[in-house]
Design an enzyme around this catalytic site. Structure first.
Site: not given
Ligand code: XBP
Ligand code: MG
Length: 261
Positions: A9, A11
């Site tokens: 993953d 974020d």
């Molecule tokens: C986390 C998310 C993303 C980010 C924002 O993603 O939900 O939407 O918060 O990015 P993960 P965008 O943990 O799956 O990496 O605005 O580009 O959607």
């Molecule tokens: Mg995440």
């Protein structure tokens, strides 16, 4: 079954991008568009239940003004806002606003040396993944990841299993060949629904998430200065996660329950 791939993953897992990257970028985009919207850190924690930036903005707007959010021009406005937000995020990452979490580089490097395949499964925009890799590992590290499943590559975002299924398909691997590294309940649910065993490394916003079965539930991967801690196999665990440990957890997860006991 041998562990052949690690699917990461982004974020919260590779880096604490939400508070220091995404949140300020959303607020700057709202200001650019002259909107009186402002998300503070605690409100943003609640909004993170909605994965995907465009989906998060739409959800917020529906709560404020359902009629305007349902109007035909709303989709275009959300798209514009999200493009602004993505540009602000890129700028912040280029300026060094986010760093990799402790242990991430170490495990990536070791996994490569050991011949494991690396891949990414995230709901964030693909451009954000590139920016983060470039800023933290260097542009040549883009090649480290055989497959990047990001953003709108699948219509249903996490907690649906789709992005993990898509990544496995591209890798031509089965769920039993790989493990997912996630930071949140939503992410872990997505990976598990795709059949993948999950290592959980909780992040700032997910410390209190209620998560189902995982290989280990830790506060990070651990570094030389600070061990990771948490629970693995029902017992307290402390240490630095490395590839040997990942292989042991992976093997234990795939053993039939009667043999494990
Ligand atoms: C986390 C998310 C993303 C980010 C924002 O993603 O939900 O939407 O918060 O990015 P993960 P965008 O943990 O799956 O990496 O605005 O580009 O959607
Ligand atoms: Mg995440």
């Amino acid at each position: 079954m041998t562990l052949r791939a690690l699917i990461w993953d982004v974020d919260g897992t590779l880096a604490e991008t939400e508070r220091d990257g995404h949140l300020p970028a959303f607020n700057r985009a709202f200001a650019d568009e002259g909107l009186p919207w402002h998300w503070d850190a605690s409100l943003y924690g609640e909004l993170l239940r909605i994965t995907g930036g465009k989906e998060r903005i739409a959800h917020w707007w529906r709560g404020l003004d359902p009629a305007a959010a349902a109007a035909p021009e709303a989709a275009g406005r959300i798209q514009r806002l999200h493009e602004r937000k993505t540009a602000h995020y890129a700028q912040a990452v280029r300026q060094g606003a986010v760093q990799l979490r402790p242990g991430v580089r170490r495990v990536l490097v070791e996994a490569r040396l050991r011949g494991l395949t690396l891949a990414i499964a995230t709901t964030t925009h693909e451009a954000n993944v590139r920016e983060l890799i470039d800023a933290t590992l260097g542009p040549s590290a883009r090649d480290w990841f055989t497959v990047v499943g990001a953003g709108d590559v699948v219509p249903r975002k996490k907690p649906a299993p789709d992005v993990y299924c898509w990544v496995l398909e591209q890798l031509r691997l089965t769920a039993q060949d790989a493990l997912a590294i996630e930071d949140s309940a939503v992410g872990a649910a997505s990976a598990r629904a795709a059949g993948l065993p999950v290592l959980l490394t909780r992040s700032l916003y997910t410390a209190a998430d209620r998560v189902g079965e995982v290989l280990a539930d830790l506060d990070g991967l651990g570094s030389d200065d600070r061990f990771a801690s948490g629970v693995a196999g029902g017992a307290p665990w402390q240490g630095r996660v490395d590839v040997d440990q990942l292989e042991r957890w992976h093997a234990a997860a795939l053993r039939p329950a009667a043999v494990r006991a």
